[in-house]
Write an enzyme that holds these catalytic residues in place. Structure first.
Site, PDB file in Angstrom:
ATOM      1  N   SER A   9       1.146   4.336   2.570  1.00  0.00           N
ATOM      2  CA  SER A   9       2.107   3.839   3.557  1.00  0.00           C
ATOM      3  C   SER A   9       1.456   3.899   4.935  1.00  0.00           C
ATOM      4  O   SER A   9       1.518   4.919   5.606  1.00  0.00           O
ATOM      5  CB  SER A   9       3.367   4.708   3.536  1.00  0.00           C
ATOM      6  OG  SER A   9       3.978   4.606   2.269  1.00  0.00           O
ATOM      7  N   LEU A  10       0.832   2.814   5.327  1.00  0.00           N
ATOM      8  CA  LEU A  10       0.076   2.823   6.585  1.00  0.00           C
ATOM      9  C   LEU A  10       0.982   2.542   7.784  1.00  0.00           C
ATOM     10  O   LEU A  10       1.096   3.359   8.689  1.00  0.00           O
ATOM     11  CB  LEU A  10      -1.070   1.805   6.487  1.00  0.00           C
ATOM     12  CG  LEU A  10      -2.075   1.826   7.632  1.00  0.00           C
ATOM     13  CD1 LEU A  10      -2.797   3.160   7.721  1.00  0.00           C
ATOM     14  CD2 LEU A  10      -3.090   0.695   7.461  1.00  0.00           C
ATOM     15  N   HIS A  11       1.581   1.386   7.819  1.00  0.00           N
ATOM     16  CA  HIS A  11       2.623   1.014   8.783  1.00  0.00           C
ATOM     17  C   HIS A  11       2.200   0.880  10.241  1.00  0.00           C
ATOM     18  O   HIS A  11       2.966   0.372  11.061  1.00  0.00           O
ATOM     19  CB  HIS A  11       3.836   1.962   8.717  1.00  0.00           C
ATOM     20  CG  HIS A  11       4.419   2.130   7.359  1.00  0.00           C
ATOM     21  ND1 HIS A  11       4.630   1.080   6.501  1.00  0.00           N
ATOM     22  CD2 HIS A  11       4.832   3.230   6.688  1.00  0.00           C
ATOM     23  CE1 HIS A  11       5.159   1.529   5.371  1.00  0.00           C
ATOM     24  NE2 HIS A  11       5.274   2.835   5.457  1.00  0.00           N
ATOM     25  N   CYS A  58      11.286   2.562 -10.248  1.00  0.00           N
ATOM     26  CA  CYS A  58      10.929   3.298  -9.034  1.00  0.00           C
ATOM     27  C   CYS A  58      11.485   4.716  -9.179  1.00  0.00           C
ATOM     28  O   CYS A  58      12.691   4.913  -9.248  1.00  0.00           O
ATOM     29  CB  CYS A  58      11.541   2.553  -7.848  1.00  0.00           C
ATOM     30  SG  CYS A  58      11.235   3.345  -6.278  1.00  0.00           S
ATOM     31  N   SER A  63       2.711   6.202  -4.465  1.00  0.00           N
ATOM     32  CA  SER A  63       2.701   5.872  -3.037  1.00  0.00           C
ATOM     33  C   SER A  63       2.757   7.144  -2.217  1.00  0.00           C
ATOM     34  O   SER A  63       3.593   8.015  -2.451  1.00  0.00           O
ATOM     35  CB  SER A  63       3.911   4.993  -2.710  1.00  0.00           C
ATOM     36  OG  SER A  63       4.001   4.789  -1.320  1.00  0.00           O
ATOM     37  N   GLY A 107      11.179  11.159  -1.823  1.00  0.00           N
ATOM     38  CA  GLY A 107      10.198  12.243  -1.780  1.00  0.00           C
ATOM     39  C   GLY A 107       8.765  11.803  -1.608  1.00  0.00           C
ATOM     40  O   GLY A 107       8.429  10.626  -1.757  1.00  0.00           O
ATOM     41  N   GLU A 108       7.934  12.783  -1.273  1.00  0.00           N
ATOM     42  CA  GLU A 108       6.500  12.540  -1.102  1.00  0.00           C
ATOM     43  C   GLU A 108       5.798  13.102  -2.348  1.00  0.00           C
ATOM     44  O   GLU A 108       5.674  14.323  -2.500  1.00  0.00           O
ATOM     45  CB  GLU A 108       6.016  13.228   0.182  1.00  0.00           C
ATOM     46  CG  GLU A 108       4.511  13.316   0.343  1.00  0.00           C
ATOM     47  CD  GLU A 108       3.773  11.992   0.097  1.00  0.00           C
ATOM     48  OE1 GLU A 108       4.066  10.998   0.780  1.00  0.00           O
ATOM     49  OE2 GLU A 108       2.907  11.962  -0.804  1.00  0.00           O
ATOM     50  N   CYS A 164      12.787   5.730   7.790  1.00  0.00           N
ATOM     51  CA  CYS A 164      13.152   5.935   6.386  1.00  0.00           C
ATOM     52  C   CYS A 164      14.436   6.748   6.257  1.00  0.00           C
ATOM     53  O   CYS A 164      14.589   7.803   6.870  1.00  0.00           O
ATOM     54  CB  CYS A 164      12.018   6.649   5.657  1.00  0.00           C
ATOM     55  SG  CYS A 164      12.442   7.087   3.959  1.00  0.00           S
ATOM     56  N   CYS A 199      13.580  -0.329  -0.654  1.00  0.00           N
ATOM     57  CA  CYS A 199      12.700   0.711  -0.101  1.00  0.00           C
ATOM     58  C   CYS A 199      13.349   1.401   1.081  1.00  0.00           C
ATOM     59  O   CYS A 199      13.830   0.751   1.996  1.00  0.00           O
ATOM     60  CB  CYS A 199      11.431   0.108   0.473  1.00  0.00           C
ATOM     61  SG  CYS A 199      10.432  -0.717  -0.701  1.00  0.00           S
ATOM     62  N   CYS A 206       9.783  10.326   8.373  1.00  0.00           N
ATOM     63  CA  CYS A 206       9.335   9.041   8.895  1.00  0.00           C
ATOM     64  C   CYS A 206      10.539   8.397   9.585  1.00  0.00           C
ATOM     65  O   CYS A 206      11.641   8.385   9.029  1.00  0.00           O
ATOM     66  CB  CYS A 206       8.796   8.157   7.779  1.00  0.00           C
ATOM     67  SG  CYS A 206       7.409   8.940   6.937  1.00  0.00           S
ATOM     68  N   ASN A 252      14.120  -2.442   5.773  1.00  0.00           N
ATOM     69  CA  ASN A 252      15.489  -2.392   5.265  1.00  0.00           C
ATOM     70  C   ASN A 252      16.309  -1.466   6.144  1.00  0.00           C
ATOM     71  O   ASN A 252      16.041  -0.274   6.197  1.00  0.00           O
ATOM     72  CB  ASN A 252      15.501  -1.861   3.830  1.00  0.00           C
ATOM     73  CG  ASN A 252      14.896  -2.867   2.876  1.00  0.00           C
ATOM     74  OD1 ASN A 252      15.288  -4.024   2.847  1.00  0.00           O
ATOM     75  ND2 ASN A 252      13.922  -2.427   2.103  1.00  0.00           N
ATOM     76  N   GLU A 292      17.897   9.373  -6.964  1.00  0.00           N
ATOM     77  CA  GLU A 292      18.082   7.977  -7.304  1.00  0.00           C
ATOM     78  C   GLU A 292      16.854   7.421  -7.992  1.00  0.00           C
ATOM     79  O   GLU A 292      15.731   7.847  -7.724  1.00  0.00           O
ATOM     80  CB  GLU A 292      18.411   7.176  -6.040  1.00  0.00           C
ATOM     81  CG  GLU A 292      19.828   7.459  -5.613  1.00  0.00           C
ATOM     82  CD  GLU A 292      20.233   6.775  -4.333  1.00  0.00           C
ATOM     83  OE1 GLU A 292      19.378   6.159  -3.682  1.00  0.00           O
ATOM     84  OE2 GLU A 292      21.424   6.865  -4.003  1.00  0.00           O
ATOM     85  N   CYS A 295      13.275  14.536   1.308  1.00  0.00           N
ATOM     86  CA  CYS A 295      11.851  14.517   1.665  1.00  0.00           C
ATOM     87  C   CYS A 295      11.670  15.367   2.909  1.00  0.00           C
ATOM     88  O   CYS A 295      12.500  15.325   3.817  1.00  0.00           O
ATOM     89  CB  CYS A 295      11.403  13.074   1.941  1.00  0.00           C
ATOM     90  SG  CYS A 295       9.626  12.932   2.268  1.00  0.00           S
TER      91      CYS A 295
HETATM   92  N1  SAH Z   1       7.026   9.108   0.296  1.00  0.00           N
HETATM   93  C1  SAH Z   1       6.206   8.095  -0.232  1.00  0.00           C
HETATM   94  C2  SAH Z   1       6.854   7.255  -1.300  1.00  0.00           C
HETATM   95  C3  SAH Z   1       8.290   6.860  -1.142  1.00  0.00           C
HETATM   96  S1  SAH Z   1       8.688   5.706   0.113  1.00  0.00           S
HETATM   97  C4  SAH Z   1       5.691   7.201   0.880  1.00  0.00           C
HETATM   98  O1  SAH Z   1       6.165   7.319   1.991  1.00  0.00           O
HETATM   99  O2  SAH Z   1       4.776   6.435   0.613  1.00  0.00           O
HETATM  100  C5  SAH Z   1       8.237   4.128  -0.590  1.00  0.00           C
HETATM  101  C6  SAH Z   1       7.867   3.076   0.475  1.00  0.00           C
HETATM  102  O3  SAH Z   1       9.019   2.614   1.175  1.00  0.00           O
HETATM  103  C7  SAH Z   1       6.921   3.615   1.527  1.00  0.00           C
HETATM  104  O4  SAH Z   1       5.896   2.688   1.803  1.00  0.00           O
HETATM  105  C8  SAH Z   1       7.827   3.748   2.718  1.00  0.00           C
HETATM  106  O5  SAH Z   1       7.105   3.759   3.896  1.00  0.00           O
HETATM  107  C9  SAH Z   1       8.718   2.559   2.560  1.00  0.00           C
HETATM  108  N2  SAH Z   1       9.963   2.620   3.340  1.00  0.00           N
HETATM  109  C10 SAH Z   1      10.637   3.721   3.724  1.00  0.00           C
HETATM  110  N3  SAH Z   1      11.737   3.381   4.429  1.00  0.00           N
HETATM  111  C11 SAH Z   1      11.760   2.028   4.499  1.00  0.00           C
HETATM  112  C12 SAH Z   1      12.672   1.087   5.061  1.00  0.00           C
HETATM  113  N4  SAH Z   1      13.780   1.475   5.694  1.00  0.00           N
HETATM  114  N5  SAH Z   1      12.391  -0.227   4.930  1.00  0.00           N
HETATM  115  C13 SAH Z   1      11.294  -0.628   4.253  1.00  0.00           C
HETATM  116  N6  SAH Z   1      10.403   0.221   3.683  1.00  0.00           N
HETATM  117  C14 SAH Z   1      10.631   1.540   3.803  1.00  0.00           C
HETATM  118 FE1  SF4 Z   2       9.362  10.747   2.943  1.00  0.00          FE
HETATM  119 FE2  SF4 Z   2       8.103   8.479   2.240  1.00  0.00          FE
HETATM  120 FE3  SF4 Z   2      10.493   8.410   3.492  1.00  0.00          FE
HETATM  121 FE4  SF4 Z   2       8.305   9.179   4.816  1.00  0.00          FE
HETATM  122  S1  SF4 Z   2       8.700   7.127   3.941  1.00  0.00           S
HETATM  123  S2  SF4 Z   2      10.340  10.189   4.895  1.00  0.00           S
HETATM  124  S3  SF4 Z   2       7.194  10.270   3.250  1.00  0.00           S
HETATM  125  S4  SF4 Z   2      10.098   9.224   1.462  1.00  0.00           S
END
Ligand code: SAH
Ligand code: SF4
Length: 402
Positions: free
Chosen positions: A257-259, A132, A235, A203-204, A146, A377, A143, A334, A119, A139
């Site tokens: 992506s700290l979180h 994007c 990212s 993906g990462e 995600c 996201c 996480c 989301n 996508e 991936c």
């Molecule tokens: N894999 C990389 C880049 C893709 S994810 C990464 O993790 O950074 C892009 C961003 O969306 C990241 O900051 C990720 O943590 C965030 N993200 C993933 N799932 C999400 C969700 N359900 N709601 C909001 N942000 C999310």
């Molecule tokens: Fe992969 Fe980024 Fe999603 Fe984590 S947040 S599962 S690294 S795409």
């Protein structure tokens, strides 16, 4: 800006025929020179020919060799016999009420009739248009918040497939010189529809380092697509050893992506933290080449209700980032079907954001875009693993009522 269209959905094309010849898209100048050499172009001419090809392919966006008028007829024919300018095929498009477009892009799979899908999302604004881009099918990192991480099928995209997403998007948006913009969409006011790139799709990116690097260097090349490195953001969830490499070999903007501010919680949200804990991650950020107040690192922080959104967390966050030229991006969570989290209440997000703001950081809360078409996201999950119609409806209903 034209009126915002309502969401439309086009049915994916079911039959897929993989290309039989290699595409030149994604080849570096050196690789193009080699390709020309294989066609018998003498070495002394190659540099000039590469420059010509580069212009037609990446500046003008041509999809065939025929009309490349500065290249001799014979060479054009020889090129067409051996190569293509194929990019990923857009097989489905959804346009959100806010103008966000989500495309399903089809790529060759292992078996000829079983393609892979990724996508790619286009987010138009008044002044900019952000694309994007995905770096992998699925991936490998899981996480817990995600959706992409739940997709089993994983393969790295090639450099050509990554640049190809940018090219396919520009094709669709009429974003080449002399192109015709779609009438059913929202595009920014300036000359270009795609002004910014974020490697934030599926993906990462730092687990597919070479392809991502090669692709971004092509995208940034001033003789072609020419999107400046300051407008390209990669990212990462924290692949520490490749952060310095990204700075040195790509030189784009970095988002992390700290979180979470404690290892215990981050281990759960971003399991890669077990390998590269917060202290190591921040050390890599501190020494990110080129980071400065004018070129800040973005820290992404997804707002999860009752999990990481307390005022104590906000205070710990600003303490943790002390001394790093940083921007903090608060992302409302989301939801997706089966996700175990909820998005923080709006009030809580505001309180959290105030603490961050008072500490001197701009803390924009990222407005979720394209939620009605699952383009926000972490909602990306390609149809390779199709959601049931019911799942999709639940998801959309959740997104729309937030
Ligand atoms: N894999 C990389 C880049 C893709 S994810 C990464 O993790 O950074 C892009 C961003 O969306 C990241 O900051 C990720 O943590 C965030 N993200 C993933 N799932 C999400 C969700 N359900 N709601 C909001 N942000 C999310
Ligand atoms: Fe992969 Fe980024 Fe999603 Fe984590 S947040 S599962 S690294 S795409």
């Amino acid at each position: 800006m034209s009126a915002a269209p309502t969401a439309i959905e086009k049915a994916p094309i079911e039959r897929y025929i993989a290309p039989t010849k290699p595409s030149l898209i994604g080849m570096s100048r050196a690789q193009l020179a080699e390709a020309l050499g294989s066609l018998g172009v003498p070495e002394a001419q190659r540099k000039m020919r590469v420059q010509q090809l580069w212009h037609w392919i990446y500046f003008r966006g041509f999809t065939s060799f025929e009309a490349m008028s500065s290249i001799s007829k014979n060479l054009r024919a020889a090129l067409a016999e051996r190569f293509t300018l194929t990019r990923p095929e857009i097989v489905a498009e959804q346009v959100s009420v806010d103008g966000t477009r989500k495309w399903l892009m089809r790529l060759p799979g292992e078996a000829p009739n079983r393609p892979h899908d990724v996508e790619c999302v286009y987010i138009p604004d008044t002044e900019r248009g952000t694309l994007c881009v995905s770096s992998q099918v699925g991936c490998t990192l899981n996480c817990s918040f995600c959706h992409t991480g739940t997709q089993r099928l994983v393969r790295n995209l090639t450099a050509g497939e990554i640049v190809g997403q940018v090219m396919a998007a520009r094709d669709r948006l009429g974003d080449w010189p002399g192109g015709v913009r779609p009438v059913d969409g929202v595009v920014p006011a300036g000359e270009r529809c795609v002004t910014n790139i974020v490697m934030m799709g599926m993906g990462e990116p730092l687990y597919n380092f070479e392809a991502v690097r090669d692709a971004l260097l092509i995208v940034a090349d001033g003789d072609g697509i020419g999107i400046s490195k300051r407008r390209i953001t990669l990212s990462t969830s924290g692949v520490v050893p490749n952060i310095a490499r990204a700075g040195a070999e790509i030189g784009c903007m970095l988002a992390v992506s700290l979180h979470a501010v404690r290892d215990e919680l981050r281990n759960e949200l971003v399991p890669l933290n077990r390998k590269y804990p917060i202290a190591d991650l921040l050390a890599a950020c501190r020494s990110y080449p080129g980071a400065s107040n004018a070129k800040r690192i973005t820290f992404e922080y997804v707002m999860l209700k009752g999990v990481n959104d307390s005022i104590a967390d906000a205070k710990a966050l600003v303490r943790l980032l002390k001394g790093i030229p940083a921007k903090i991006n608060l992302i409302p969570f989301n939801p997706w079907p089966g996700s175990k989290y909820e998005c923080s209440d709006w009030e809580q997000i505001e309180k959290f954001s105030q603490v961050v703001f008072d500490a001197g950081y701009a803390s924009p809360v990222r407005t979720p875009r394209g939620r009605d078409i699952l383009a926000a996201c972490g909602q990306l999950k390609s149809a390779t693993e199709k959601l049931s119609a019911r799942e999709r409806m639940t998801l959309r209903a959740m997104a729309m009522t937030e």
